[in-house]
Design an enzyme around this catalytic site. Structure first.
Site, short mmCIF file in Angstrom:
data_model
loop_
_atom_site.label_atom_id
_atom_site.label_comp_id
_atom_site.label_asym_id
_atom_site.label_seq_id
_atom_site.Cartn_x
_atom_site.Cartn_y
_atom_site.Cartn_z
N MET A 12 0.82 -1.22 0.00
CA MET A 12 0.00 0.00 0.00
C MET A 12 0.85 1.27 0.00
SD MET A 12 -3.21 -0.83 -0.01
CE MET A 12 -4.09 0.60 0.60
N LEU A 65 2.07 0.77 8.16
CA LEU A 65 2.81 -0.40 8.64
C LEU A 65 1.87 -1.58 8.87
CD1 LEU A 65 4.96 1.75 11.06
CD2 LEU A 65 5.87 0.43 9.12
N THR A 96 -3.98 -0.28 9.56
CA THR A 96 -5.16 -0.82 10.23
C THR A 96 -4.71 -1.43 11.55
OG1 THR A 96 -6.10 -1.33 8.06
CG2 THR A 96 -7.15 -2.34 9.98
N LYS A 171 -12.88 1.84 10.29
CA LYS A 171 -12.18 0.83 9.48
C LYS A 171 -12.47 -0.59 9.96
CE LYS A 171 -8.91 -0.77 6.64
NZ LYS A 171 -9.22 -1.00 5.22
N ASN A 174 -15.81 -1.53 8.68
CA ASN A 174 -15.69 -1.76 7.24
C ASN A 174 -15.04 -3.11 6.93
OD1 ASN A 174 -15.55 -0.52 4.32
ND2 ASN A 174 -13.55 -1.40 4.70
N LYS A 240 -5.46 -10.90 10.58
CA LYS A 240 -5.14 -9.87 11.59
C LYS A 240 -6.34 -8.95 11.81
CE LYS A 240 -3.47 -6.10 10.17
NZ LYS A 240 -3.76 -4.70 9.86
#
Ligand code: NAD
Length: 305
Positions: A12, A65, A96, A171, A174, A240
């Protein structure tokens, strides 16, 4: 010009930082992977020796990260961002992570008169490459205005979700849905195979009813259903995130039975050695479990994007 520090140039971060650099921002970057740093330096960015060096040279320090522990260590640990950040600078974590991590890092920043914004990223890695990401931001109004130009260079859609911590929590909501949909799609596609149905006809039906979803329509059509398992977003990171969902939901006394079931299917995929493949590779797990051939879209399929 505002100097932007960027730490974490992975699947990303590389695309996000590259887009900022190409749009005229002045960047100083760091990653433990030197090859990723070289790619940004070739675009004109400066290389920072480590997280502290990046912080000492920047007004806004962005982190992208893998997980909560690494984010906490890189920002708050010895030799980390806060060991060298200037008073009045601002840290924007776009990874995240758990709400606890966001809240702890924000408090540590504020204790040093350093601003903090949580701005996790929505959509796929391909969107990050194209500068088409979505951001969900937790920030004071003043800090939101300060980081907005950088986000506009990395994406198309920015939501100010509330004060610090609201971005991370949004997040988690989501990603519960996005990643659980991935598991539901794996089961649906495996059942379709078990019934001997036609893939393209089945997709026509699913995309024409309320069963339709972006995971199937966009991610699966460009990854799992064409046999491309390069991440993207790894099964390890999806596992995760579902773990973050369950832990954060437990803390809020919210039962999440679907998250638990989906998380354990991702656990199984990791046990099979599939942690490093794209999360649309859950299709392979479902079909292997049922001893069925993995369905594939033909080259000229109307469902290919
Ligand atoms: P990644 O593993 O590809 O990248 C992480 C980068 O951090 C790597 O380049 C790694 O070398 C670097 N790194 C690790 N430890 C470091 C340290 N101590 N100091 C400096 N650099 C270090 O992961 P990614 O897919 O880019 O995801 C990053 C974050 O964004 C994760 O929290 C993930 O959940 C989230 N996210 C990913 C996607 C996606 O589609 N890949 C989408 C949205 C959000």
């Amino acid at each position: 010009m505002t100097k932007i520090g960027f730490i974490g140039l992975g699947r990303m971060g590389l695309g996000m930082a590259s887009n900022m650099q190409k749009k005229g921002f002045s960047l100083v970057v760091h990653d433990v992977n030197g090859a990723a740093v070289d790619k940004l330096v070739n675009l004109g960015a400066e290389a920072g020796a480590d997280a502290a060096d990046v912080a000492a040279r920047s007004e806004i320090i962005i982190t992208m990260l893998p997980n909560s522990a690494i984010v906490h260590q890189v920002i708050c640990g010895p030799g980390g961002v806060l060991s060298a950040a200037k008073a009045g600078s601002l840290v924007m974590d776009m990874s995240t992570v758990s709400p606890e991590t966001t809240d702890a890092v924000a408090a540590a920043c504020n204790a040093q008169v350093v601003g903090f914004v949580d701005a996790p990223v929505g959509r796929l890695a391909s969107h990050a490459d194209a500068g088409q990401s979505l951001f969900m931001v937790g920030a004071s109004k003043a800090d939101f205005e300060r980081v907005k130009p950088a986000m506009e260079a990395m994406g198309t859609t920015i939501y100010h979700c509330g004060e610090t911590g609201a971005g991370t929590r949004t997040k988690i909501v989501n990603n519960f849905l996005a990643i659980s949909l991935c598991q539901l799609n794996a089961e649906a596609m495996t059942l379709m195979q078990g019934f001997g149905l036609d893939l393209e006809n089945t997709l026509d039906v699913l995309h024409g009813t309320t069963a339709t979803n972006g995971q199937l329509k966009v991610n699966w059509a460009t990854k799992g259903l064409i046999g491309d398992i390069e991440p993207g977003f790894t099964i390890d990171l999806a596992h995760k995130d579902l773990t973050l969902v369950m832990e954060a939901a437990n803390a809020a006394r919210v039962p999440m039975p679907m998250a638990a079931a989906a998380r354990e299917m991702f656990s199984q995929a990791r046990a099979q050695g599939k942690g490093g493949i794209d999360f649309s590779g859950m299709l392979n797990v479902g079909c292997e479990n049922a001893r069925l051939e993995v369905p594939r879209l033909p080259h000229n399929s109307r469902h290919r994007i």
